[in-house]
Design an enzyme around this catalytic site. Sequence first.
Site, PDB file in Angstrom:
ATOM      1  N   GLN A  45      -4.709  95.197 -91.642  1.00 44.40           N
ATOM      2  CA  GLN A  45      -5.663  95.946 -90.709  1.00 44.40           C
ATOM      3  C   GLN A  45      -6.295  97.538 -91.489  1.00 44.40           C
ATOM      4  OE1 GLN A  45      -6.916  94.746 -87.824  1.00 44.40           O
ATOM      5  NE2 GLN A  45      -7.928  96.801 -87.929  1.00 44.40           N
ATOM      6  N   ASP A 102      -9.715  87.491 -93.867  1.00 44.65           N
ATOM      7  CA  ASP A 102     -11.084  88.600 -93.913  1.00 44.65           C
ATOM      8  C   ASP A 102     -12.832  88.242 -94.733  1.00 44.65           C
ATOM      9  OD1 ASP A 102     -10.639  90.432 -92.156  1.00 44.65           O
ATOM     10  OD2 ASP A 102      -9.199  91.434 -92.985  1.00 44.65           O
ATOM     11  N   LYS A 154      -6.252  90.617 -81.161  1.00 42.89           N
ATOM     12  CA  LYS A 154      -6.093  89.655 -82.676  1.00 42.89           C
ATOM     13  C   LYS A 154      -5.169  88.750 -81.988  1.00 42.89           C
ATOM     14  CE  LYS A 154      -9.423  91.820 -86.125  1.00 42.89           C
ATOM     15  NZ  LYS A 154      -9.003  93.027 -87.280  1.00 42.89           N
TER      16      LYS A 154
END
Length: 300
Positions: free
Chosen positions: A98, A121, A54
């Site tokens: 994460q 997200d 990422k």
Amino acid sequence: MTATVIDGKEFAARVRAKVADHVTRLKDENGITPGLAVVLVGEDPASQVYVRSKGKMTVEVGMNSFVHKLDVNTSEEDLLALIEKLNNDPAVHGILCQLPLPKHLDEDLIINSISPAKDVDGFHISNVGLLGTGQKSMVPCTPLGCLMMLRDHHGSISGMNAVVIGRSNIVGKPMAQLLLHDSATVTIAHSRTKDLADVVRAADIVVAAVGRPEMVPGDWIKQGATVIDVGINRIDAPEKGEGKTRLVGDVDYASCAEVAGAITPVPGGVGPMTIACLLANTVTACCRANGLAEPEGLTA
């Protein structure tokens, strides 16, 4: 029939190129550089790989990447304090923590501490509610990628019958909402669905996100249907040598490809789209934060 392969790698490269173009315009015309902050707690090997990937792709499209690596024993209080700091940082437009988090941390509490406007997200309860009621939200990356590929392949999915196999909060439920918003007729199926094979056979679009290796065989698929395989499962591969494994999806690719009109492979299908859509969401969040027009083709 041999199915058209929907190449996620190629499509994701196109999405990243669009993101990079928009980032350049934001810099040149507005003096703004979108920023993505990723928080990693602990040293889970898979999570470390994802975070590195990422960060690398964030920089490649011209955005600022802020990576915060915390000790596995980091307290909830300290993690919440970091997120609050990122929420208030104008240089940070997107925040993700994460997953999975260490067991002593409350994932729901942490996710819902992220500002909904920076929740790239799309997991915050506010974004879940906005998506479910058809309002502007941050959309979970994997379902957004699936929708982009379906729109690209079909042009319009209005009136098509879609079956989503899987009811997770991360993929199944938001996927169903996105399909409904595009006027598909949607069924959410799962492990307890009666006559699951017959339910799937009625679908023009099948999105498999159940987490079971090669669960869906070709004889469940309607002739010419589009199959989007979200599953990423590692299984034994003795043909490659002792102890070797290989990646497979939630559908049996070989048999489904003989019947489907189009299908995503595993690997190389939905997977690459997830990070591409994370970058797209960060640009979208940046534009919204600054009252600028959102990038076309990068949002739901």
